[in-house]
Scaffold this motif. Structure first.
Motif, PDB file in Angstrom:
ATOM      1  N   ILE A  46      90.692  65.095  33.499  1.00 18.42           N
ATOM      2  CA  ILE A  46      91.228  65.372  32.172  1.00 18.42           C
ATOM      3  C   ILE A  46      90.929  66.840  31.870  1.00 18.42           C
ATOM      4  CG2 ILE A  46      91.135  64.804  29.714  1.00 18.42           C
ATOM      5  CD1 ILE A  46      89.950  62.034  30.693  1.00 18.42           C
ATOM      6  N   LEU A  47      91.964  67.644  31.753  1.00 18.38           N
ATOM      7  CA  LEU A  47      91.817  69.067  31.467  1.00 18.38           C
ATOM      8  C   LEU A  47      92.074  69.295  29.986  1.00 18.38           C
ATOM      9  CD1 LEU A  47      93.677  70.733  34.491  1.00 18.38           C
ATOM     10  CD2 LEU A  47      91.221  70.443  34.176  1.00 18.38           C
ATOM     11  N   ILE A  48      91.083  69.835  29.282  1.00 26.13           N
ATOM     12  CA  ILE A  48      91.191  70.046  27.841  1.00 26.13           C
ATOM     13  C   ILE A  48      91.326  71.529  27.535  1.00 26.13           C
ATOM     14  CG2 ILE A  48      90.064  69.773  25.608  1.00 26.13           C
ATOM     15  CD1 ILE A  48      88.657  67.342  26.638  1.00 26.13           C
ATOM     16  N   ASP A  49      92.337  71.856  26.752  1.00 24.17           N
ATOM     17  CA  ASP A  49      92.503  73.205  26.229  1.00 24.17           C
ATOM     18  C   ASP A  49      91.997  73.217  24.791  1.00 24.17           C
ATOM     19  OD1 ASP A  49      93.147  75.850  26.194  1.00 24.17           O
ATOM     20  OD2 ASP A  49      95.313  75.568  26.060  1.00 24.17           O
ATOM     21  N   THR A  50      91.290  74.280  24.405  1.00 24.70           N
ATOM     22  CA  THR A  50      90.685  74.344  23.083  1.00 24.70           C
ATOM     23  C   THR A  50      91.179  75.562  22.304  1.00 24.70           C
ATOM     24  OG1 THR A  50      88.807  75.717  23.754  1.00 24.70           O
ATOM     25  CG2 THR A  50      88.556  73.331  23.991  1.00 24.70           C
ATOM     26  N   THR A  51      90.920  75.535  21.011  1.00 26.38           N
ATOM     27  CA  THR A  51      91.062  76.721  20.193  1.00 26.38           C
ATOM     28  C   THR A  51      89.997  77.726  20.611  1.00 26.38           C
ATOM     29  OG1 THR A  51      91.775  75.306  18.375  1.00 26.38           O
ATOM     30  CG2 THR A  51      91.117  77.566  17.824  1.00 26.38           C
ATOM     31  N   HIS A  52      90.325  79.013  20.648  1.00 21.64           N
ATOM     32  CA  HIS A  52      89.308  79.991  21.020  1.00 21.64           C
ATOM     33  C   HIS A  52      88.325  80.189  19.871  1.00 21.64           C
ATOM     34  CE1 HIS A  52      92.595  82.565  19.357  1.00 21.64           C
ATOM     35  NE2 HIS A  52      91.582  83.152  18.737  1.00 21.64           N
ATOM     36  N   GLY A  53      87.094  80.534  20.234  1.00 18.80           N
ATOM     37  CA  GLY A  53      86.053  80.739  19.229  1.00 18.80           C
ATOM     38  C   GLY A  53      85.288  79.460  18.943  1.00 18.80           C
ATOM     39  N   PHE A  54      84.286  79.582  18.078  1.00 25.02           N
ATOM     40  CA  PHE A  54      83.454  78.439  17.729  1.00 25.02           C
ATOM     41  C   PHE A  54      84.023  77.695  16.536  1.00 25.02           C
ATOM     42  CE2 PHE A  54      79.891  80.044  20.266  1.00 25.02           C
ATOM     43  CZ  PHE A  54      79.419  78.833  20.771  1.00 25.02           C
ATOM     44  N   SER A  55      83.932  76.389  16.581  1.00 23.80           N
ATOM     45  CA  SER A  55      84.291  75.537  15.459  1.00 23.80           C
ATOM     46  C   SER A  55      83.546  74.222  15.630  1.00 23.80           C
ATOM     47  CB  SER A  55      85.805  75.277  15.424  1.00 23.80           C
ATOM     48  OG  SER A  55      86.203  74.498  16.545  1.00 23.80           O
ATOM     49  N   LYS A  56      83.493  73.422  14.570  1.00 27.24           N
ATOM     50  CA  LYS A  56      82.853  72.110  14.671  1.00 27.24           C
ATOM     51  C   LYS A  56      83.565  71.234  15.690  1.00 27.24           C
ATOM     52  CE  LYS A  56      81.060  72.003   9.927  1.00 27.24           C
ATOM     53  NZ  LYS A  56      81.094  71.296   8.613  1.00 27.24           N
ATOM     54  N   ASN A  57      84.902  71.319  15.694  1.00 31.18           N
ATOM     55  CA  ASN A  57      85.662  70.539  16.663  1.00 31.18           C
ATOM     56  C   ASN A  57      85.313  70.928  18.089  1.00 31.18           C
ATOM     57  OD1 ASN A  57      86.963  69.111  14.675  1.00 31.18           O
ATOM     58  ND2 ASN A  57      88.896  70.220  14.831  1.00 31.18           N
ATOM     59  N   ASN A  58      85.226  72.234  18.349  1.00 33.31           N
ATOM     60  CA  ASN A  58      84.925  72.692  19.701  1.00 33.31           C
ATOM     61  C   ASN A  58      83.567  72.211  20.180  1.00 33.31           C
ATOM     62  OD1 ASN A  58      87.363  73.931  20.067  1.00 33.31           O
ATOM     63  ND2 ASN A  58      86.576  76.015  20.146  1.00 33.31           N
ATOM     64  N   ILE A  59      82.573  72.219  19.305  1.00 34.15           N
ATOM     65  CA  ILE A  59      81.235  71.753  19.695  1.00 34.15           C
ATOM     66  C   ILE A  59      81.298  70.298  20.144  1.00 34.15           C
ATOM     67  CG2 ILE A  59      78.911  71.239  18.875  1.00 34.15           C
ATOM     68  CD1 ILE A  59      79.387  74.168  19.361  1.00 34.15           C
ATOM     69  N   VAL A  60      82.039  69.467  19.409  1.00 37.44           N
ATOM     70  CA  VAL A  60      82.201  68.063  19.802  1.00 37.44           C
ATOM     71  C   VAL A  60      82.892  67.969  21.158  1.00 37.44           C
ATOM     72  CG1 VAL A  60      83.299  65.863  19.199  1.00 37.44           C
ATOM     73  CG2 VAL A  60      82.246  67.261  17.413  1.00 37.44           C
ATOM     74  N   ILE A  61      83.937  68.774  21.342  1.00 38.30           N
ATOM     75  CA  ILE A  61      84.666  68.765  22.611  1.00 38.30           C
ATOM     76  C   ILE A  61      83.752  69.193  23.758  1.00 38.30           C
ATOM     77  CG2 ILE A  61      86.577  69.821  23.886  1.00 38.30           C
ATOM     78  CD1 ILE A  61      87.941  70.190  21.087  1.00 38.30           C
ATOM     79  N   TYR A  62      82.961  70.249  23.546  1.00 39.28           N
ATOM     80  CA  TYR A  62      82.051  70.724  24.581  1.00 39.28           C
ATOM     81  C   TYR A  62      81.074  69.633  24.998  1.00 39.28           C
ATOM     82  CZ  TYR A  62      83.513  75.431  23.009  1.00 39.28           C
ATOM     83  OH  TYR A  62      84.232  76.551  22.664  1.00 39.28           O
ATOM     84  N   ASP A  63      80.570  68.901  24.014  1.00 38.19           N
ATOM     85  CA  ASP A  63      79.579  67.854  24.296  1.00 38.19           C
ATOM     86  C   ASP A  63      80.164  66.708  25.106  1.00 38.19           C
ATOM     87  OD1 ASP A  63      77.389  69.045  23.119  1.00 38.19           O
ATOM     88  OD2 ASP A  63      77.739  68.154  21.148  1.00 38.19           O
ATOM     89  N   HIS A  64      81.464  66.508  25.005  1.00 39.27           N
ATOM     90  CA  HIS A  64      82.104  65.399  25.714  1.00 39.27           C
ATOM     91  C   HIS A  64      82.683  65.827  27.062  1.00 39.27           C
ATOM     92  CE1 HIS A  64      81.848  63.447  21.763  1.00 39.27           C
ATOM     93  NE2 HIS A  64      82.032  62.319  22.398  1.00 39.27           N
ATOM     94  N   SER A  65      82.360  67.023  27.511  1.00 37.24           N
ATOM     95  CA  SER A  65      82.906  67.553  28.763  1.00 37.24           C
ATOM     96  C   SER A  65      81.885  67.434  29.890  1.00 37.24           C
ATOM     97  CB  SER A  65      83.306  69.022  28.585  1.00 37.24           C
ATOM     98  OG  SER A  65      84.190  69.179  27.496  1.00 37.24           O
TER      99      SER A  65
END
Length: 264
Positions: free
Chosen positions: A122-141
């Protein structure tokens, strides 16, 4: 050796224009050549472009999938994905920015659990920069790939990013220096960059990987690493580097040179 199902590889960056989404698409092409079933999960809520880049028509998006999970309306991933080919599927970001603000990213674990047994990667593309959503995504990777360039502003942002990564002990982070974003310019040495960001560089995409006809690939919805006619002639050496990188991301042993040549 076959990898376990559902390895989650997230691609992120501190700024736009570093080649994040293009790298993800080409990485998907490499995984296809490795025989993997791949889902492209577009969680770039500020400017996701994976479906557009592949010229696929989207009806439902990740917003619909997560909203249905929240309200017990979810019946199967086939309602939300669109197939690019037999190996690569896409789950698109919301079409409407107003929907993007309503995505309950805390349900990401439920979504990944449902799709994890269907896909090898599963390849996930994210918004650039830090956000609350990104932190959650990072933790699930399983692996978080941070893409950066040889650019002063990018290096400044990257140093800040690495400082935060240390504080939150994000030990599955891998740094990828993309030198292919410009064909000739190179402002700093790798040693300089490591010193500036206070972090090791795990992988480098060389300047030789620069794709001159990239706009044409995007207009035609073609993944460059799946274009055998061009690739075998111009990028065979670089492609082998991509194979090794892709296999490292999912914890798989390197293919032999004979295996790679047979696939390409």
């Amino acid at each position: 050796m076959r990898v376990e199902k559902g390895k989650v590889v997230t691609i992120t960056s501190s700024k736009g224009g570093v080649g994040k989404s293009i790298f993800l698409l080409n990485l998907a092409g490499i995984y296809q050549r490795l025989g993997k079933k791949v889902l492209l999960l577009d969680l770039d809520f500020s400017g996701g472009s994976l479906a557009l880049s592949l010229n696929v028509t989207v009806q439902k998006t990740v917003y619909n999938a997560i909203d249905d999970i929240m309200h017990n309306r979810y019946h199967g991933m086939e309602e939300y994905i669109v197939s690019y080919n037999d190996f690569i599927d896409v789950l698109s970001c919301p079409k409407d920015p107003r929907q993007a603000t309503k995505v309950e990213i805390r349900y990401l674990d439920s979504l990944l659990e449902r799709i994890g047994m269907v896909y090898d990667v599963i390849l996930i593309d994210t918004t650039h920069g830090f956000s609350k959503n990104n932190i959650v995504i990072y933790d699930h990777s399983n692996v978080l790939v941070y893409l950066m360039t040889n650019d002063l502003l990018d290096l400044k942002n990257s140093r800040n990013f690495m400082s935060i990564m240390k504080d939150i002990e994000m030990d599955h982070l891998r740094v990828l220096l993309n030198n292919s974003i410009v064909s000739k310019e190179s402002y700093f040495s790798n040693f300089d960059i490591r010193t500036m960001i206070d972090w090791n560089i795990d992988y480098v995409i060389p300047t030789d990987f620069y794709i001159r006809n990239l706009p044409q690939y995007l207009l035609e919805g073609v993944i460059a690493t799946l274009d055998s006619k061009t690739w075998e002639k111009k990028y065979q050496r670089e492609e082998k580097q991509l194979y090794k990188m892709a296999q490292d991301f999912i914890g798989e042993e390197d293919s032999s040179e004979e295996d790679i040549n047979r696939r390409v």
